[in-house]
Design an enzyme around this catalytic site. Sequence first.
Site, PDB file in Angstrom:
ATOM      1  N   SER A  80       0.829  -1.204   0.000  1.00 19.87           N
ATOM      2  CA  SER A  80       0.000   0.000   0.000  1.00 19.87           C
ATOM      3  C   SER A  80       0.862   1.252   0.000  1.00 19.87           C
ATOM      4  O   SER A  80       1.734   1.410   0.851  1.00 19.87           O
ATOM      5  CB  SER A  80      -0.889   0.036   1.243  1.00 19.87           C
ATOM      6  N   HIS A 134      -8.581   0.288 -10.672  1.00 20.89           N
ATOM      7  CA  HIS A 134      -7.306  -0.396 -10.421  1.00 20.89           C
ATOM      8  C   HIS A 134      -7.314  -1.718 -11.183  1.00 20.89           C
ATOM      9  O   HIS A 134      -7.452  -2.782 -10.611  1.00 20.89           O
ATOM     10  CB  HIS A 134      -7.109  -0.659  -8.934  1.00 20.89           C
ATOM     11  N   HIS A 149      -5.362  -8.796  -1.345  1.00 17.95           N
ATOM     12  CA  HIS A 149      -5.346  -9.034   0.101  1.00 17.95           C
ATOM     13  C   HIS A 149      -6.450 -10.013   0.479  1.00 17.95           C
ATOM     14  O   HIS A 149      -7.521 -10.029  -0.127  1.00 17.95           O
ATOM     15  CB  HIS A 149      -5.575  -7.729   0.872  1.00 17.95           C
ATOM     16  N   TYR A 163      -8.372  -9.812   3.017  1.00 18.67           N
ATOM     17  CA  TYR A 163      -9.579  -9.121   3.491  1.00 18.67           C
ATOM     18  C   TYR A 163     -10.512  -8.704   2.355  1.00 18.67           C
ATOM     19  O   TYR A 163     -11.678  -8.390   2.582  1.00 18.67           O
ATOM     20  CB  TYR A 163      -9.231  -7.915   4.379  1.00 18.67           C
ATOM     21  N   GLU A 164      -9.990  -8.698   1.121  1.00 19.23           N
ATOM     22  CA  GLU A 164     -10.853  -8.344  -0.011  1.00 19.23           C
ATOM     23  C   GLU A 164     -11.807  -9.484  -0.363  1.00 19.23           C
ATOM     24  O   GLU A 164     -12.752  -9.280  -1.131  1.00 19.23           O
ATOM     25  CB  GLU A 164     -10.001  -8.010  -1.239  1.00 19.23           C
ATOM     26  N   ALA A 199       2.989  -1.999   3.991  1.00 20.60           N
ATOM     27  CA  ALA A 199       2.870  -0.989   5.045  1.00 20.60           C
ATOM     28  C   ALA A 199       2.496  -1.737   6.317  1.00 20.60           C
ATOM     29  O   ALA A 199       1.728  -2.702   6.274  1.00 20.60           O
ATOM     30  CB  ALA A 199       1.775   0.005   4.693  1.00 20.60           C
ATOM     31  N   MET A 218      -1.373  -6.874   7.136  1.00 24.62           N
ATOM     32  CA  MET A 218      -2.468  -7.708   6.621  1.00 24.62           C
ATOM     33  C   MET A 218      -2.106  -8.419   5.317  1.00 24.62           C
ATOM     34  O   MET A 218      -2.994  -8.799   4.558  1.00 24.62           O
ATOM     35  CB  MET A 218      -3.697  -6.827   6.380  1.00 24.62           C
ATOM     36  N   SER A 219      -0.829  -8.579   5.051  1.00 24.83           N
ATOM     37  CA  SER A 219      -0.444  -9.158   3.749  1.00 24.83           C
ATOM     38  C   SER A 219       0.819  -9.986   3.880  1.00 24.83           C
ATOM     39  O   SER A 219       1.138 -10.490   4.958  1.00 24.83           O
ATOM     40  CB  SER A 219      -0.220  -8.013   2.749  1.00 24.83           C
ATOM     41  N   ASN A 261       2.650   3.516  11.172  1.00 25.04           N
ATOM     42  CA  ASN A 261       2.147   3.966  12.476  1.00 25.04           C
ATOM     43  C   ASN A 261       2.843   3.176  13.573  1.00 25.04           C
ATOM     44  O   ASN A 261       3.117   1.997  13.424  1.00 25.04           O
ATOM     45  CB  ASN A 261       0.629   3.760  12.566  1.00 25.04           C
ATOM     46  N   HIS A 310      -6.770   4.977   6.996  1.00 25.28           N
ATOM     47  CA  HIS A 310      -6.030   4.495   5.827  1.00 25.28           C
ATOM     48  C   HIS A 310      -5.251   5.636   5.174  1.00 25.28           C
ATOM     49  O   HIS A 310      -4.129   5.434   4.684  1.00 25.28           O
ATOM     50  CB  HIS A 310      -7.003   3.855   4.827  1.00 25.28           C
TER      51      HIS A 310
END
Length: 262
Positions: free
Chosen positions: A17, A48, A70, A72-73, A100, A198-199, A222, A235
């Site tokens: 990301s 995209h 990902h 989560y998609e 990230a 998450m990846s 972060n 995000h």
Amino acid sequence: MRSKTTHQPRVGIILGSGLGGLVNDIESAQSIDYEAIPHFPVSTVKGHAGKLVFGKLAGADVVAMAGRFHYYEGYTMQQLTFPVRVMKAVGIELLIVSNAAGSVNDGIEAGDLVFLRDHINLQADNPLRGPNDERLGVRFPDMLYAYDPALLDLASQIAQANGIRSHRGVYVALQGPNLETPAEYEFMHRIGADVVGMSTVPEVIVARNAGLRVFAVSVVSNKSYPISTIKETSHEDVLEAVGLAAARLTFVVKSMLKRFGN
Ligand code: HPA
């Protein structure tokens, strides 16, 4: 696919990301839309489209994914790691992955690079689940040297020599898409993680199953430890922080490719 490009990539690149800009630096680029590749997942996000970009980066023959998938998609683990199988089939030997991530180590600040030395898979699923195809890899792949030690050394040397803040760390993968609660960040810290995201882990598992060398790097967006200091993170915050560090990541990756290409 080989009939659609004259390039013969030795390195595959998956960008995280906010880190997709590296694709624009690829020279003599030839691309293939994801849609044109049988069984390839197609991005759910409008605008995209997604494509594999073949070409030269810092003298090395590469293929990069412009657009990443990902869990989560809603993709299955097998779908989202299929591109790694495809890149292996077109000839890559090394996979470079970026992402990230949040820091759960008090010594690792937003904007720092973390070269992954290990991971913890807490996604509660596995891309190798199901009948094993021996043509692609063994049933029980070893994970002792999942992250190539020589490439880790090279990355650290390059960062140090150029005054780039970097660490070696352990990445823990969660499903997302929500960020973690304070109690969860505390838990990630206690189980030995340095960064959380998450990846990456599914792709690394498949890459190792396929016998590829792996180099992976987190850009810290972060800092979420100690938990008394956590701030709300959107995000947009993640993308902004990563954007500020992207040039440092690009520099390290290109410097590594210069050595790999020759
Ligand atoms: N948690 C999970 N994934 C992330 C984070 C985080 O704090 N930051 C960027 N990706």
